[in-house]
Motif scaffolding. Structure first.
Motif, PDB file in Angstrom:
ATOM      1  N   SER A   9       0.784  -1.231   0.000  1.00 42.53           N
ATOM      2  CA  SER A   9       0.000   0.000   0.000  1.00 42.53           C
ATOM      3  C   SER A   9       0.818   1.283   0.000  1.00 42.53           C
ATOM      4  O   SER A   9       0.358   2.302  -0.536  1.00 42.53           O
ATOM      5  CB  SER A   9      -0.949  -0.010   1.193  1.00 42.53           C
ATOM      6  N   GLU A  38       5.671  -5.409   6.419  1.00 41.43           N
ATOM      7  CA  GLU A  38       6.939  -5.383   5.696  1.00 41.43           C
ATOM      8  C   GLU A  38       8.083  -5.129   6.682  1.00 41.43           C
ATOM      9  O   GLU A  38       9.132  -5.765   6.604  1.00 41.43           O
ATOM     10  CB  GLU A  38       6.865  -4.286   4.630  1.00 41.43           C
ATOM     11  N   ARG A  87      -2.411  -4.243   9.725  1.00 38.49           N
ATOM     12  CA  ARG A  87      -2.987  -5.213   8.779  1.00 38.49           C
ATOM     13  C   ARG A  87      -1.978  -5.570   7.692  1.00 38.49           C
ATOM     14  O   ARG A  87      -1.115  -4.759   7.343  1.00 38.49           O
ATOM     15  CB  ARG A  87      -4.206  -4.608   8.049  1.00 38.49           C
ATOM     16  N   GLY A 111      -2.329  -5.314   4.392  1.00 38.42           N
ATOM     17  CA  GLY A 111      -3.336  -4.661   3.568  1.00 38.42           C
ATOM     18  C   GLY A 111      -3.556  -5.342   2.238  1.00 38.42           C
ATOM     19  O   GLY A 111      -4.689  -5.666   1.869  1.00 38.42           O
TER      20      GLY A 111
END
Ligand SMILES: Cc1ncc(C[n+]2csc(CCOP(=O)(O)OP(=O)(O)O)c2C)c(N)n1
Length: 203
Positions: free
Chosen positions: A37, A85, A113, A115
């Motif tokens: 994201s 990450e 989350r 995502g």
């Protein structure tokens, strides 16, 4: 509200946070974004040649930014990436602390989350505190921001003050439309190197 759903109501919104950082960063800021994201956030804010979006290599954004910061000590380097990450490459925080480049800022967009893969809860929705992990790894400038006033106060930490720093930005867990950067890795590498080094960057 249980921890597992609290991020649904976090006030900070990721696209606005990315735009604020990009706009405030100025033309000299070099940016690495993590897979998922944060890539879409910074592309939506304004895709440009000074942003290198990592399309894969989960866990690799902070190590890549560390190498860049060490290779370009006169440039400010900011890496913006997700909590999952960061957790996957968490050992890199200890390496950042060892190398301690003062031109490196790490911004973790923490929506608690995974995502891109369906919003499953990460460890930060449970017990993990990435700012505490950063401090425990040896990065003393590490804090969590949860609202606009705290984000505003953290902007100099991310953009101008000596680092290395870790700013964990608690952002709302929200699925948003993908805004994809260019996907060709060779093109992304070349445009970044030309922006940084001029045409000599791709001989
Ligand atoms: C080694 C590896 N495992 C899993 C994936 C799949 N994957 C891609 S993005 C992602 C989640 C990213 O979550 P986070 O870093 O928190 O970013 P968000 O999109 O939530 O901001 C996962 C699991 C991958 N690309 N590589």
């Amino acid at each position: 509200m249980s921890n597992l759903s609290r991020a649904d109501a976090f006030p900070l919104r990721r696209r606005a946070v990315a735009k604020q950082i990009l706009d405030a960063g100025g033309d000299d800021l070099l940016i690495i974004t993590g897979l998922g994201s944060t890539n879409w956030d910074f592309t939506a804010a304004g895709d440009c040649e000074r942003i290198f979006p990592l399309w894969g290599a989960m866990g690799g954004a902070i190590p890549m930014a560390l190498g860049l910061a060490m290779a370009q000590p006169e440039k400010r380097v900011l890496v913006a990436t997700g909590d999952a990450e960061t957790l996957m490459g968490v050992g890199s925080l200890a390496t950042v602390a060892v190398q301690a480049p003062d031109n490196l800022a790490i911004a973790v967009f923490d929506n608690e989350r995974y995502g891109e893969t369906g919003m499953q809860a990460t460890a930060t929705a449970h017990k993990a505190d990435l700012a505490a992990i950063a401090r425990g790894s040896g990065i003393p400038v590490a804090a969590t921001v949860t609202d606009q006033a705290e984000l505003d106060a953290a902007m100099p930490v991310m953009l101008t003050q000596p680092g290395p720093s870790v700013t964990v930005i608690k952002i709302r867990a929200e699925p948003l439309p993908f805004v994809l950067p260019p996907k060709d890795g060779a093109y992304l590498k070349d445009r970044f190197r030309v922006a940084l080094l001029g045409s000599a960057g791709i001989v």
